[in-house]
Design an enzyme around this catalytic site. Structure first.
Site, PDB file in Angstrom:
ATOM      1  N   ASP A 262       0.849  -1.185   0.000  1.00 33.57           N
ATOM      2  CA  ASP A 262       0.000   0.000   0.000  1.00 33.57           C
ATOM      3  C   ASP A 262       0.888   1.240   0.000  1.00 33.57           C
ATOM      4  O   ASP A 262       2.115   1.140   0.028  1.00 33.57           O
ATOM      5  CB  ASP A 262      -0.965  -0.019   1.178  1.00 33.57           C
TER       6      ASP A 262
ATOM      7  N   GLY B 138      -0.934   5.810   2.759  1.00 35.53           N
ATOM      8  CA  GLY B 138      -1.966   6.829   2.905  1.00 35.53           C
ATOM      9  C   GLY B 138      -2.990   6.508   3.970  1.00 35.53           C
ATOM     10  O   GLY B 138      -3.392   7.388   4.736  1.00 35.53           O
TER      11      GLY B 138
ATOM     12  N   ASP C 219      -8.080  -7.317   0.491  1.00 37.28           N
ATOM     13  CA  ASP C 219      -7.150  -7.566   1.596  1.00 37.28           C
ATOM     14  C   ASP C 219      -7.788  -7.095   2.884  1.00 37.28           C
ATOM     15  O   ASP C 219      -8.663  -6.227   2.873  1.00 37.28           O
ATOM     16  CB  ASP C 219      -5.830  -6.815   1.393  1.00 37.28           C
TER      17      ASP C 219
END
Length: 380
Positions: free
Chosen positions: A96, A99, A270
């Site tokens: 990722d 953020g 996920d």
């Protein structure tokens, strides 16, 4: 035509829904979709070895840019040969952007056009994360699939705030694309935001699709909205995304949300849910969730799930696992974590077969009836 390092191959669309059966090809191998991805925040899926993850059938795992940047550091991981070598995982990895973690530090962050200033949760020092820095970290990690740096606004924030937020996220995405040093072997996804506003989701998707990313993520969901609100956003968002590229719904892991996301055309999911609840002794089974620490299981010598063929269910009883957890033995957490991960990965395997057989809606109804879902009590 752009030669992406990440390619999506559509095998079949289910007749009665938007569900897609496919596969995603990456530099570290191919995995089938729809797929649930276990989360390895600190370059490990908690308590599970790479060999166990492969036995579960996890064709891809996720690691966290924010946490690995802070500890042990992305440059150290680069010197080790990259994240795959560092953690001894030779299959695909998705990272990722950091953020969402910054978003979760709402009390200690400041967002500007340049990026986000926030407090390091480990030592309180001031940190700065920009779109360029998020890409640089992920380039050092060497993941197969990377995420653009985005702001994740709260689902119920005012329209004007969300509009400014998605416009900034689009500008950040463009900056991230320009900063990307390894487009030949790392695929960068754009992240569609917009909270619950259909016109803002449309604007965000249009901006990102015009940038021609190899894949697209749907962000800003599973952050407090209802299940029905999530489905409504997916109903008008997934049709905006290219059919020839992967679609990833971030942070979703409840079984009903997985199935409903697939029905609406999502390919990847996920969530930390299966391992997080496993550490507290909550297990997903074909007949609903099971809180194994409860006294009624003290002399229950049957498996966690009679319909499960995972390592845990083939070898250990509810009574034994309860004993381990009550005694604070790590092996108990390993067994419950393995089972929960297997349950969701295997659920996606069954979903793929249901797409092939064109009976996904019937599968959904049968699964949810057995699992014990109702609107007033959404068990995991």
């Amino acid at each position: 035509m752009t030669d992406y390092p990440i390619k999506y191959r559509l095998i079949k669309t289910e007749k009665h829904t938007g569900a897609r059966l496919g596969e995603i090809i990456t530099p570290h191998g191919t995995f089938p979709t729809p797929m649930f991805m276990p989360v390895g925040t600190q370059a490990t899926v908690k308590t599970q070895s790479p060999e166990e993850l492969k036995a579960i059938g996890s064709g891809i795992i996720l690691s966290n840019t924010y946490h690995l940047w802070l500890r042990p550091g992305d440059e150290l991981i680069a010197r080790s040969g990259g994240l795959h070598k560092f953690m001894n995982w030779d299959q695909p990895i998705l990272t990722d952007s950091g953020g969402f973690q910054v978003y979760s530090l709402a009390d200690s962050r400041n967002i500007t056009e340049e990026g986000v200033t926030f407090k390091n949760h480990l030592n309180g020092s001031k940190m700065f994360l920009s779109p360029e820095k998020a890409i640089s970290i992920q380039n050092n990690l060497g993941s197969d699939i990377m995420m653009s740096f985005d702001e994740c606004p709260q689902f119920y924030q005012p329209y004007d705030y969300v509009k400014k937020s998605i416009e900034r996220t689009s500008r950040w995405a463009e900056r991230g694309l320009k900063a990307h040093r390894r487009p030949h072997d790392q695929g960068l996804f754009g992240i569609v935001q917009g909270a619950g506003f259909e016109d803002l989701r449309r604007q965000s998707a249009a901006d990102l699709v015009a940038m021609d990313f190899p894949g697209y993520s749907i962000g800003g969901l599973a952050v407090g909205e209802s299940h029905e609100e999530m489905n409504a956003v997916l109903d008008f968002t997934t049709p905006l995304l290219p059919e020839n590229k992967p679609r990833y719904l971030m942070g979703v892991g409840a079984p009903d949300s997985l199935i409903d996301g697939v029905i609406r055309g999502v390919d990847m999911f996920d969530c930390v849910l299966p391992t997080r609840i496993a550490r507290n002794g909550t297990c997903m089974t074909s007949e609903g969730r099971l809180v194994i620490k409860n006294a009624k299981f003290a002399e229950d010598f049957t498996p966690l799930d009679h319909d499960c063929d995972c390592y845990t269910c083939q070898n250990y009883s509810r009574a034994y696992i309860r004993h381990l957890l009550k005694a604070d033995e790590t092996f108990g957490i390993r067994l419950t974590s393995y089972h929960n991960l297997y349950f969701l990965v295997n659920l996606m395997k069954k979903v793929r077969q249901a797409i092939m057989d064109d009976n996904l809606l019937e599968f959904r109804q049968d699964f949810l009836e057995r699992y014990g879902y109702n609107k007033s009590n959404r068990n995991f």
